[in-house]
Write an enzyme that holds these catalytic residues in place. Structure first.
Site: not given
Ligand code: VGL
Ligand code: ZN
Length: 190
Positions: A8, A86, A131
């Site tokens: 991410d 995702k 994540c």
């Molecule tokens: C994430 C919160 C919501 C992350 C993704 O990438 O850690 N955290 N969506």
């Protein structure tokens, strides 16, 4: 066979983004350096529909097709073989790069790694306490050797201590902690 998993590293998780991770931008340079060491690099991308269930908990972030959802512009995307999206189902969140939070559906990451004969993964990115953590824990459960590149991760730290707790949880599950300097010493192999 080893693989590097970049979790991410997207605009919305960088300073100024919708769900900014403090100093999240600092992981980009680490990622660009480490990619050279791996034959297989896979990125995950939080990729939510506009009515996603997680927006009750989190600010609206990583909406499909938005600039916030794009991988960080400075990331050397030429080295990335596959991007795993995702959190694409409006009713399910997916912190892990492998499964949704209910472990109902796979994202396809495990299958791709198996296809390439990967047994050892190096994990880094955003955010350490969400994540990254769930990706590393699922990977251990699936039987991978997992190394967390500690200086290649930054956390949200909603509550002080969340990052420390996450690291302890990962260690307890058998995740090994490595620095990017150590990873740079490994030789490229398959
Ligand atoms: C994430 C919160 C919501 C992350 C993704 O990438 O850690 N955290 N969506
Ligand atoms: Zn999300």
């Amino acid at each position: 066979m080893k693989a590097l998993i970049l979790v991410d590293i997207q605009n919305d998780f960088l300073p100024g983004g919708a769900l900014a991770v403090p100093r999240g931008n600092e992981v980009i340079a680490v990622a660009n350096q480490l990619m050279e060491k791996f034959e297989l690099v896979i990125a995950t991308q939080d990729w939510h529909p506009a009515n996603h269930v997680s927006f009750a908990l989190w600010p609206v972030h990583c909406v499909q097709g938005s600039s916030g959802a794009e991988l960080a512009a400075e990331l050397n995307i030429k080295k990335i073989k596959t991007v795993i999206q995702k959190g694409t189902d409006a009713t399910l969140d997916s912190y892990s790069g492998f499964f949704d939070n209910e472990h109902r559906k796979t994202t396809g990451l495990h299958e791709i790694l198996q296809h390439h004969g990967v047994n050892e993964i190096y994990v880094m990115g955003l955010a350490t306490d969400y994540c990254v953590k769930f990706t590393a824990l699922d990977a251990r459960q699936l039987g991978y050797t997992v190394k967390l590149v500690t200086d290649g991760c930054r956390g949200v730290e909603l509550n002080p201590g969340d990052v420390e707790k996450s690291l302890a949880e990962m260690k307890a599950a058998g995740v090994e902690m490595v620095s990017s300097e150590e990873v740079k010493k490994i030789k490229v192999e398959s």
